[in-house]
Design an enzyme around this catalytic site. Structure first.
Site, PDB file in Angstrom:
ATOM      1  CB  SER A  96      30.927  13.580   2.630  1.00 39.64           C
ATOM      2  OG  SER A  96      31.835  12.619   1.937  1.00 39.64           O
TER       3      SER A  96
ATOM      4  CG  ASP B  59      37.260  17.082  -0.860  1.00 41.35           C
ATOM      5  OD1 ASP B  59      37.605  15.924  -0.666  1.00 41.35           O
ATOM      6  OD2 ASP B  59      36.035  17.441  -0.752  1.00 41.35           O
TER       7      ASP B  59
ATOM      8  CG  HIS C  11      36.153  14.972   2.475  1.00 35.59           C
ATOM      9  ND1 HIS C  11      35.343  15.266   1.072  1.00 35.59           N
ATOM     10  CD2 HIS C  11      35.045  14.039   3.033  1.00 35.59           C
ATOM     11  CE1 HIS C  11      34.389  14.445   1.203  1.00 35.59           C
ATOM     12  NE2 HIS C  11      34.264  13.785   2.486  1.00 35.59           N
TER      13      HIS C  11
END
Length: 409
Positions: A119, A347, A376
């Site tokens: 991320s 995602d 995710h």
């Protein structure tokens, strides 16, 4: 191998343990795995603004008056951080965390560093490759951020469409189990329940256990549940509990819903996973945000039709609108570091085009696409195609000959 769990604001000191448990088949044993709490987080000196709530990520609400309340909230949160600052805030930035990683590399006596980032951690890794191009080795960037869009409100706005698609998938899943959840037999039925809850919460907060959930926070709760299709059972249970509470029934939240509500609505010093105050400091310290509240309100109104639940959330104003200008410019990432990027088409947090943007910026990278999965964190999904690409790269540094499209098993 260093690593970062994302956020920003995520604690990473124990991340090597979490990585090895989540993906035990990967060749972690070939590396010395180094965890670190980045500056401003956890057991590094943490940012502590004294916020009365746990997060700033709230919806604009149902109308202009409710948006005005949110503007006041975000301004107050920023003011609290600036009032509590002892001179540290301007230095809680991605550039400086990249410099910290290079310092750790130096202290370890290594010429190059390996890295696994998730991320926001993908952006941190990309910034490191740009600032220290001769000191990077094997880097896996999972659920990536487009560095050209990082920190801008456009990046958060990118989440709106995939979040709504994830909510559609949740509604379909729940409707197929109508006897169990009693939320309707079609996607439209379940969607109507969700919209009705938000409308009711705008008129009067829904009392769930000891928490009052209004239209600012109910979309934030849903945001926490739609990020991974493996959590749809918890999500449907949460909506059922909220619906019961809205109907006047005494509803004790499940453990996961209570934890989420506590994390959003109450001040807490438990930043075992992530700190919203630290996250705010990093993002606001990296990139300037638009200052005019009207800019945000126009965006909120423009997205209500096609993003009725999450449009007012991802387009809302944040504390960055009231933050001082960054002390350094954003890093422009464009290099030929040979990194491996993992991205899921479904995602909801790091929209697929974000990974495509990072792939474009890092010209020697390879993009591994996980097709049709709402998740995710690609590395947590069983897929021999993904696993083989990561395993080969971590073992001998060989990237796939071309970009790959993979499927979950």
């Amino acid at each position: 191998m260093l690593s970062n769990p994302g956020g920003p604001g995520g604690r990473g000191l124990d991340l090597p343990v979490r990585l090895s448990r989540a993906a035990p088949s990967y060749p972690w044993g070939l590396y010395d795995l180094i965890g670190m709490d980045p500056r401003g987080v956890g057991r590094s000196t943490p940012v502590d603004c004294g916020w009365p709530i746990g997060d700033s990520f709230q919806s604009a609400g149902a109308d202009l008056a409710r948006f005005g309340e949110s503007v006041a909230t975000q301004a107050d949160l920023a003011a609290r951080c600036l009032a509590a600052d002892n001179g540290m805030l301007p230095h809680i930035t991605t550039r400086n965390t990249a410099r910290d990683i290079d310092l750790i590399r130096t202290l370890l006596g290594e010429d190059r560093i390996n890295y696994f980032g998730m991320s926001y951690g993908t952006y941190l890794g990309a910034v490191f490759t740009q600032m220290f191009p001769d000191r990077t080795d094997r880097m896996v960037l999972d659920s990536a951020v487009d560095p050209a869009r990082y920190g801008s409100d456009v990046m958060i706005q990118d989440q709106g469409a995939p979040l709504e698609e994830a909510l559609d998938a949740l509604a379909d899943w729940t409707a197929a189990r109508a006897d169990q959840y009693r939320l309707g037999t079609t996607r439209s039925d379940v969607r109507a329940v969700v919209s009705g809850l938000i409308e009711q919460a705008a008129r009067q907060p829904i009392r769930v256990g000891g928490y009052d959930v209004d239209d600012h926070w109910l979309p934030s709760v849903l945001f926490g549940y739609v990020q991974d299709s493996r959590h749809f059972e918890d999500a449907a249970n949460a909506i059922r509990q909220l619906a019961d509470a809205a109907a006047g029934q005494l509803a004790e939240p499940s453990a996961d819903l209570a934890q989420m509500l506590s994390g959003l609505l109450t001040a807490t010093t438990d930043d075992a996973i992530a700190s919203a105050e630290s996250s705010t400091a990093v993002v606001c310290g990296d990139v300037s945000a638009p200052r005019d509240p009207a800019w945000y309100w126009r965006n909120v109104e423009a997205r209500r039709a096609d993003q009725p639940v999450f449009g007012p959330l991802v387009n809302n104003i944040s504390p960055c609108a009231f933050w001082p200008a960054p002390v350094e410019p954003r890093v422009e990432v464009h290099n030929a570091a040979p990194v491996l990027i993992l991205q899921a088409t479904g995602d909801p947090i790091a929209a697929y085009q974000e990974g495509v943007g990072l792939h474009r910026a890092m010209t020697a990278s390879r993009l591994v696409t996980l097709q049709d999965v709402i998740v995710h964190g690609v590395f947590t999904v069983p897929s021999s195609c993904v696993s083989q690409a990561v395993d080969t790269y971590l073992r001998d540094g060989s990237l796939p000959a071309a970009d790959l499209t993979c499927h979950a098993e």
